[in-house]
Design a protein around this motif. Sequence first.
Motif, PDB file in Angstrom:
ATOM      1  N   VAL A  89       0.838  -1.201   0.000  1.00 48.48           N
ATOM      2  CA  VAL A  89       0.000   0.000   0.000  1.00 48.48           C
ATOM      3  C   VAL A  89       0.871   1.248   0.000  1.00 48.48           C
ATOM      4  CG1 VAL A  89      -1.695   1.312   1.329  1.00 48.48           C
ATOM      5  CG2 VAL A  89      -1.946  -1.173   1.094  1.00 48.48           C
ATOM      6  N   ASN A  90       1.954   1.225   0.762  1.00 54.75           N
ATOM      7  CA  ASN A  90       2.891   2.360   0.766  1.00 54.75           C
ATOM      8  C   ASN A  90       3.473   2.603  -0.623  1.00 54.75           C
ATOM      9  OD1 ASN A  90       3.646   3.658   3.527  1.00 54.75           O
ATOM     10  ND2 ASN A  90       3.398   1.487   4.002  1.00 54.75           N
ATOM     11  N   LEU A  91       3.887   1.522  -1.302  1.00 51.59           N
ATOM     12  CA  LEU A  91       4.502   1.670  -2.620  1.00 51.59           C
ATOM     13  C   LEU A  91       3.480   2.115  -3.671  1.00 51.59           C
ATOM     14  CD1 LEU A  91       6.898  -1.422  -2.585  1.00 51.59           C
ATOM     15  CD2 LEU A  91       7.532   0.993  -2.430  1.00 51.59           C
ATOM     16  N   VAL A  92       2.253   1.623  -3.566  1.00 50.58           N
ATOM     17  CA  VAL A  92       1.204   2.075  -4.485  1.00 50.58           C
ATOM     18  C   VAL A  92       0.938   3.565  -4.280  1.00 50.58           C
ATOM     19  CG1 VAL A  92      -1.253   1.877  -5.048  1.00 50.58           C
ATOM     20  CG2 VAL A  92       0.134  -0.188  -4.749  1.00 50.58           C
ATOM     21  N   ALA A  94       3.708   5.410  -5.952  1.00 46.15           N
ATOM     22  CA  ALA A  94       3.551   5.398  -7.416  1.00 46.15           C
ATOM     23  C   ALA A  94       2.490   6.390  -7.874  1.00 46.15           C
ATOM     24  CB  ALA A  94       3.210   3.988  -7.882  1.00 46.15           C
ATOM     25  N   SER A  95       1.459   6.576  -7.045  1.00 45.89           N
ATOM     26  CA  SER A  95       0.393   7.521  -7.414  1.00 45.89           C
ATOM     27  C   SER A  95       0.867   8.972  -7.376  1.00 45.89           C
ATOM     28  CB  SER A  95      -0.809   7.344  -6.484  1.00 45.89           C
ATOM     29  OG  SER A  95      -0.463   7.679  -5.153  1.00 45.89           O
ATOM     30  N   ASP A  96       1.996   9.220  -6.737  1.00 50.63           N
ATOM     31  CA  ASP A  96       2.541  10.581  -6.669  1.00 50.63           C
ATOM     32  C   ASP A  96       3.438  10.915  -7.848  1.00 50.63           C
ATOM     33  OD1 ASP A  96       1.217  11.030  -4.289  1.00 50.63           O
ATOM     34  OD2 ASP A  96       2.926  10.426  -3.040  1.00 50.63           O
ATOM     35  N   ILE A  97       3.657   9.962  -8.752  1.00 54.60           N
ATOM     36  CA  ILE A  97       4.505  10.200  -9.923  1.00 54.60           C
ATOM     37  C   ILE A  97       3.648  10.821 -11.025  1.00 54.60           C
ATOM     38  CG2 ILE A  97       5.968   9.118 -11.670  1.00 54.60           C
ATOM     39  CD1 ILE A  97       6.596   6.926  -9.652  1.00 54.60           C
ATOM     40  N   HIS A  98       4.003  12.047 -11.431  1.00 55.94           N
ATOM     41  CA  HIS A  98       3.203  12.771 -12.419  1.00 55.94           C
ATOM     42  C   HIS A  98       3.994  13.149 -13.663  1.00 55.94           C
ATOM     43  CE1 HIS A  98       0.062  13.031  -9.405  1.00 55.94           C
ATOM     44  NE2 HIS A  98       0.907  13.633  -8.562  1.00 55.94           N
ATOM     45  N   ASP A  99       5.311  13.177 -13.588  1.00 57.21           N
ATOM     46  CA  ASP A  99       6.101  13.555 -14.755  1.00 57.21           C
ATOM     47  C   ASP A  99       7.425  12.797 -14.756  1.00 57.21           C
ATOM     48  OD1 ASP A  99       7.631  14.825 -12.777  1.00 57.21           O
ATOM     49  OD2 ASP A  99       6.681  16.773 -13.135  1.00 57.21           O
ATOM     50  N   ALA A 136      11.785   8.598  -8.175  1.00 61.27           N
ATOM     51  CA  ALA A 136      11.315   7.334  -7.617  1.00 61.27           C
ATOM     52  C   ALA A 136      12.275   6.197  -7.944  1.00 61.27           C
ATOM     53  CB  ALA A 136       9.912   7.026  -8.132  1.00 61.27           C
ATOM     54  N   LEU A 137      12.756   6.144  -9.189  1.00 62.62           N
ATOM     55  CA  LEU A 137      13.703   5.088  -9.573  1.00 62.62           C
ATOM     56  C   LEU A 137      15.022   5.226  -8.818  1.00 62.62           C
ATOM     57  CD1 LEU A 137      13.115   4.860 -13.442  1.00 62.62           C
ATOM     58  CD2 LEU A 137      12.453   3.208 -11.679  1.00 62.62           C
ATOM     59  N   GLY A 138      15.471   6.460  -8.630  1.00 62.88           N
ATOM     60  CA  GLY A 138      16.692   6.680  -7.852  1.00 62.88           C
ATOM     61  C   GLY A 138      16.537   6.233  -6.413  1.00 62.88           C
ATOM     62  N   ALA A 155       7.893  13.054   1.404  1.00 61.29           N
ATOM     63  CA  ALA A 155       8.285  13.402   0.040  1.00 61.29           C
ATOM     64  C   ALA A 155       8.340  12.130  -0.808  1.00 61.29           C
ATOM     65  CB  ALA A 155       9.642  14.091   0.049  1.00 61.29           C
ATOM     66  N   LEU A 156       8.273  12.288  -2.126  1.00 56.88           N
ATOM     67  CA  LEU A 156       8.237  11.125  -3.020  1.00 56.88           C
ATOM     68  C   LEU A 156       9.459  10.236  -2.834  1.00 56.88           C
ATOM     69  CD1 LEU A 156       7.023   9.538  -5.363  1.00 56.88           C
ATOM     70  CD2 LEU A 156       8.163  11.134  -6.937  1.00 56.88           C
ATOM     71  N   SER A 157      10.623  10.837  -2.667  1.00 53.48           N
ATOM     72  CA  SER A 157      11.850  10.050  -2.512  1.00 53.48           C
ATOM     73  C   SER A 157      11.785   9.168  -1.274  1.00 53.48           C
ATOM     74  CB  SER A 157      13.063  10.978  -2.454  1.00 53.48           C
ATOM     75  OG  SER A 157      12.929  11.912  -1.377  1.00 53.48           O
ATOM     76  N   MET A 158      11.398   9.722  -0.140  1.00 56.36           N
ATOM     77  CA  MET A 158      11.311   8.934   1.099  1.00 56.36           C
ATOM     78  C   MET A 158      10.124   7.981   1.068  1.00 56.36           C
ATOM     79  SD  MET A 158      13.970   9.812   2.590  1.00 56.36           S
ATOM     80  CE  MET A 158      13.707   8.887   4.092  1.00 56.36           C
TER      81      MET A 158
END
Length: 405
Positions: A190-193, A196-201, A208-210, A289-292
């Motif tokens: 659920v955390n990872l989903v 992923a929902s925060d990725i917009h561009d 996220a990949l980093g 934040a998206l990274s964390m």
Amino acid sequence: MQMLRRAQDCNVHVSAGRPTKLQRAARQLVRAKEVREFREDTGEIVVPGEVKQEQNALYADEVVQTARPKDRLSKEMRQRVRREYYGLGGAENQVSFPSHGMPIIAASSLLTEGPLAAETDNDGNGSSVLESNSLEAEFAERIKSPSTASSSSSLSKPGKSKWVIDASENLKSTWEHRAWTYGCMGLLAVNLVGAASDIHDFNDATTALGALFAAYVLSDLGTAVYHWGVDNYGDKSTPMFGRQIAAFQGHHQRPWTITQRQFCNNVHQVFKPATAPAAALLAISPWLALSMHTFLPSFLLLVCMSQQFHAWSHMRKSELPAAIITLQDANILIGRKAHGAHHKPNFEGNYSIVSGWWNPLLDGIGFFRWLENVVYEAAGVEPRCWYPPDHDWAEQAQSQAQLGQ
């Protein structure tokens, strides 16, 4: 003697390539001074300290058991070998009875028997008799069940916390195991989903990949430090981590047991303590934040799954799916040969069990030796890898009955 010393000095500084005449002569002189021993149990003549070439096997169950060659020596030749053995400094095995000291020893033993020994004890409480009785009881127990007695005695030694999985232990997954494993995995998913929902561009995708790659690399480092800790400190009575400590330390003796466990049975001990952090991450995820938001659940999932990566590294390729073999061959997951280097006493290196990327660096710079000295200076506790394991803790091979399970 000067010639022999000169020959030995020359023999030490042997240059690469073909040896010179002086070096060959030096080797002959040194070899002539070697003392050989005759072993009556095997009939072999050996050089003390000579180490036979080890077989190229990672674990005890891979060692090829070669048959003992048939003894073709005649009776006369055997007697001749024995005479040569005695001429080289050997001596017959015989029981000697000292004629002068025996009466004194016998008299002193009579004086220390019975109630008198208890009365003459320094403490006056008969502790010597109690100690004698306890020793007799332990000896009787060893006679009845040698394996059980040796196991219990090794556990009673200070600083010894090795533990072997009992033959009757359940290796199948229970509903409790599945609940802890899949419950924690669900929270992390659920955390990872959510991440992923925060990725917009494209920038978000790169971030996220980093973060995912950083989690993969640092989880290998994290498992190395954790593996080093449970291998060298604590025992099965340690709060919270005792079960894992006992399992990791006993795993060195019977490494193949991990391959017989079902998935949830194997990993639930890691997912169980990770459930609370996974729930906490889910609770604070809206403010991350998206990274964390990507890094933390990915890191936790890889650390927990490392126990299964560990199990796969003990399996032969014939027992693994093709996808896992591909990942191991590509050094994405720890493989059998890479992890097999850890299973050499004193178990002092190659602790990483995700990819194994950190093993050459950590072992090369002596990171764990430095960390062990820090712990010793601060707490006065020595790690187990500073000493070889007890002789009764040699790695066991898997029996034919267990292979058939």
